[in-house]
Design an enzyme around this catalytic site. Structure first.
Site, PDB file in Angstrom:
ATOM      1  N   ASP A 158       0.880  -1.136   0.071  1.00  0.00           N
ATOM      2  CA  ASP A 158      -0.030  -0.099   0.076  1.00  0.00           C
ATOM      3  C   ASP A 158       0.984   1.169   0.129  1.00  0.00           C
ATOM      4  O   ASP A 158       1.889   1.132  -0.003  1.00  0.00           O
ATOM      5  CB  ASP A 158      -0.745  -0.180   1.291  1.00  0.00           C
ATOM      6  N   GLY A 193      -3.282   4.402  -8.329  1.00  0.00           N
ATOM      7  CA  GLY A 193      -3.462   5.105  -9.665  1.00  0.00           C
ATOM      8  C   GLY A 193      -2.877   6.674  -9.713  1.00  0.00           C
ATOM      9  O   GLY A 193      -2.647   7.244 -10.619  1.00  0.00           O
ATOM     10  N   ASP A 213     -10.145   3.532  -3.306  1.00  0.00           N
ATOM     11  CA  ASP A 213     -10.969   2.525  -2.860  1.00  0.00           C
ATOM     12  C   ASP A 213     -12.282   2.300  -3.284  1.00  0.00           C
ATOM     13  O   ASP A 213     -13.062   3.257  -3.351  1.00  0.00           O
ATOM     14  CB  ASP A 213     -10.847   2.340  -1.362  1.00  0.00           C
TER      15      ASP A 213
HETATM   16  C1  GLA Z   1      -5.946   1.460   1.630  1.00  0.00           C
HETATM   17  C2  GLA Z   1      -6.116   0.487   0.507  1.00  0.00           C
HETATM   18  C3  GLA Z   1      -7.235  -0.408   0.805  1.00  0.00           C
HETATM   19  C4  GLA Z   1      -7.170  -1.154   2.078  1.00  0.00           C
HETATM   20  C5  GLA Z   1      -6.738  -0.248   3.226  1.00  0.00           C
HETATM   21  C6  GLA Z   1      -6.139  -1.073   4.372  1.00  0.00           C
HETATM   22  O1  GLA Z   1      -7.098   2.256   1.637  1.00  0.00           O
HETATM   23  O2  GLA Z   1      -6.521   1.125  -0.705  1.00  0.00           O
HETATM   24  O3  GLA Z   1      -7.705  -1.582  -0.066  1.00  0.00           O
HETATM   25  O4  GLA Z   1      -5.540  -1.981   1.802  1.00  0.00           O
HETATM   26  O5  GLA Z   1      -5.590   0.703   2.752  1.00  0.00           O
HETATM   27  O6  GLA Z   1      -5.944  -0.176   5.557  1.00  0.00           O
END
Ligand code: GLA
Length: 413
Positions: A158, A193, A213
Site C-alpha cells: 500500500d 493510480g 478504494d
Molecule cells: C488502503 C487500500 C485498501 C486497504 C486499506 C487498509 O485504503 O487502498 O484496499 O488495503 O488501505 O488500511
C-alpha cells in the site's frame, strides 16, 4: 612473496563474492515472471472485515473457499489485508499480533497450503500502513525475508504515509527485496493510480490499483473529506484509456469485489460482468462462510469467469458509445476468435436492446482484432441463463432491467 600474492588474490575474490551477494538484483527484472498469466483470483479480508482479522477468520475462509466450490471455480489466494501486525523485534523483524495470530504466520500458511490454496499478506511502502501499523519503509529486505520464511505467496503493498518517496522507486525496492528473499510472490501495487503505475508497474509487479478504494454501492461516491471512495460504476468509468497497458502477468486492478456485501443480485451480476470484461483481478471481499445462494452463483459462474480468465488477457472495450447513455455495449476479444459481449444498463429504467450484428463493425485497433458479422456467423451463448440463444444472423433482442447486464459469448460456428 607468493603467500602475499595468494592472500591478495583471496581478498580480491572474496570481496567480489561479497559485493556480488549484495548486488544480485537486476533492476530490469524485479518481479517473479509468470505468476499471474491470467488475472489473480482469490479473497481479501478488507472490504468486509477491515481490521477485524485473526487466524480463525483466515482458516474458516480457506475452509469455506473449498467447501463452497469457489476453489473449483478458480479462486486460490486468501489475502490478509491491514491490521495483522504486531511489533518489530530488536533486530527489526516483523511479527504478527500474537493475540490475533497465536499460532504464527507459518502455521497459518501451512494450513492454507494444505487446502491447495495460497496465502497473501499486506504491507505499506511508508512509515505506517493506512491502518496505523508498522510500514515496511527501511525494513523492506527484512520484511520480505520474513514473508518468504512464513511461506507467503502474494503481497499487497500500500501507499499510505509515504512522504518523500517516489512510487516507482519504492515499489522497485520491495520488488528487489522479494527477489532477494527468493520465494516467488505476486506483487500487488496499491498506490491508487496516483503515479500512473500502468506506465512502470509491468516490470515491478503483477497488478496495480488504478483508483482509490471501492465503496459498497453500485452508483455513489462516499466522501470522507480529505479522500473519497467510489461505487462500482464510478470505478468502472475510471478505467478508460488504460486497456492498452494490461495483459498476461500485468493487470489493471480496479479494486476488490463488493459482491455479497449487500447489493441486490442484479447489481452483483453487473459488477461481476464488468470486472470480467475488464480482465480485472477477481478478489472476493465478502464473508465466504455466510453467503447467499445467489451471491455464490454469481461468484462461481464458470462461463463468466472464463471470459475474465481468457488466455489472451485482453481487457474489453466500449463499443461505439451509443446515443442512449444508459445502455453501454462492451466487447472483449477471446482466444480462438471468440468474443464476449456485455450490454450494461447503468440507468434507472429498463432498457430495450435490439442489436443487429450484421449492421455492426467491431474493431479492436489496439490489439488488432475484428468481428465481421457479414463474413462470420457466431453462435450466441447467454452466460447468465447458460443457454445457447441462436446466432449472429438474427438481431439480439432483450430487455435489461435497471443496474443489470446481459452477457454473451460469441463462438465461431
Ligand atoms: C488502503 C487500500 C485498501 C486497504 C486499506 C487498509 O485504503 O487502498 O484496499 O488495503 O488501505 O488500511
Amino acid at each position: 612473496m607468493k603467500r602475499t600474492l595468494l592472500l591478495l588474490l583471496f581478498t580480491y575474490l572474496t570481496s567480489w563474492y561479497i559485493y556480488g551477494q549484495g548486488n544480485k538484483v537486476d533492476p530490469g527484472h524485479l518481479k517473479y515472471e509468470g505468476l499471474a498469466l491470467t488475472p489473480p483470483m482469490g479473497w481479501n479480508s478488507w472490504n468486509k472485515f477491515a481490521c477485524n482479522v485473526d487466524e480463525r477468520l483466515i482458516k474458516e475462509t480457506a475452509d469455506a473457499m473449498v467447501a463452497s466450490g469457489m476453489k473449483d471455480a478458480g479462486y486460490v489466494y486468501i489475502n490478509i489485508d491491514d491490521c495483522w501486525h504486531g511489533q518489530r523485534d530488536s533486530p527489526g523483524f516483523m511479527h504478527p499480533n500474537p493475540d490475533r495470530f497465536p499460532s504464527g504466520m507459518k502455521a497459518l500458511a501451512d494450513y492454507v497450503h494444505a487446502k491447495g490454496l495460497k496465502l497473501g499478506i499486506y504491507s505499506d511502502a511508508g512509515w505506517e500502513t493506512c491502518g496505523g501499523h508498522p510500514g515496511s519503509r527501511g525494513y523492506e529486505f527484512q520484511d520480505a525475508q520474513m514473508y518468504a520464511k512464513w511461506g507467503i505467496d502474494y503481497l499487497k503493498y500500500d501507499w499510505c504515509n509515504t512522504q518523500g518517496l517516489n512510487a516507482e522507486g519504492a515499489y522497485m525496492t520491495i520488488g528487489a527485496a522479494l527477489q532477494n528473499a527468493g520465494r516467488p510472490m505476486v506483487l500487488s501495487i496499491c498506490e491508487w493510480g496516483d503515479n500512473e503505475p500502468w506506465e512502470w508497474g509491468k516490470s515491478v509487479g503483477h497488478l496495480w490499483r488504478t483508483t482509490g478504494d471501492i465503496y459498497n454501492c453500485f452508483d455513489c461516491i462516499k466522501d470522507y473529506g480529505s479522500w473519497k471512495s467510489w461505487g462500482v460504476l464510478q470505478i468502472f468509468d475510471m478505467q478508460k484509456g488504460l486497456r492498452e497497458y494490461a495483459g498476461p502477468d500485468h493487470w489493471n486492478d480496479p479494486d476488490m469485489l463488493e459482491i455479497g456485501n449487500g447489493m441486490p443480485v442484479n447489481e452483483e451480476r453487473a459488477h461481476f460482468a464488468m470486472w470480467s470484461m475488464l480482465a480485472a483481478p477477481l478478489i472476493a471481499g465478502n464473508d465466504l462462510r455466510n453467503m447467499s445462494k445467489e451471491t455464490l452463483e454469481v461468484l462461481t459462474n464458470k462461463e463468466v469467469i472464463a471470459v475474465n480468465q481468457d488466455s489472451l488477457g485482453i481487457q474489453g472495450f466500449q463499443y461505439l458509445p451509443q446515443n442512449n447513455k444508459d445502455l453501454e455495449i462492451w466487447f472483449k476479444p477471446l482466444q480462438g476468435g471468440d468474443w464476449a459481449v456485455m450490454f450494461l444498463n447503468r440507468g434507472k429504467t429498463t432498457q430495450k436492446v435490439n442489436f443487429n450484428w450484421t449492421k455492426e463493425n467491431v474493431v479492436d485497433e489496439i490489439f488488432d482484432k475484428a468481428a465481421d458479422f457479414d463474413k462470420t456467423t457466431y453462435t450466441i451463448r447467454d452466460l447468465w441463463s447458460k443457454k445457447n440463444i441462436g446466432t449472429t444472423k438474427k438481431a439480439f433482442k432483450a430487455e435489461i432491467p435497471s443496474y443489470d447486464v446481459a452477457m454473451l459469448r460469441l463462438t465461431v460456428k
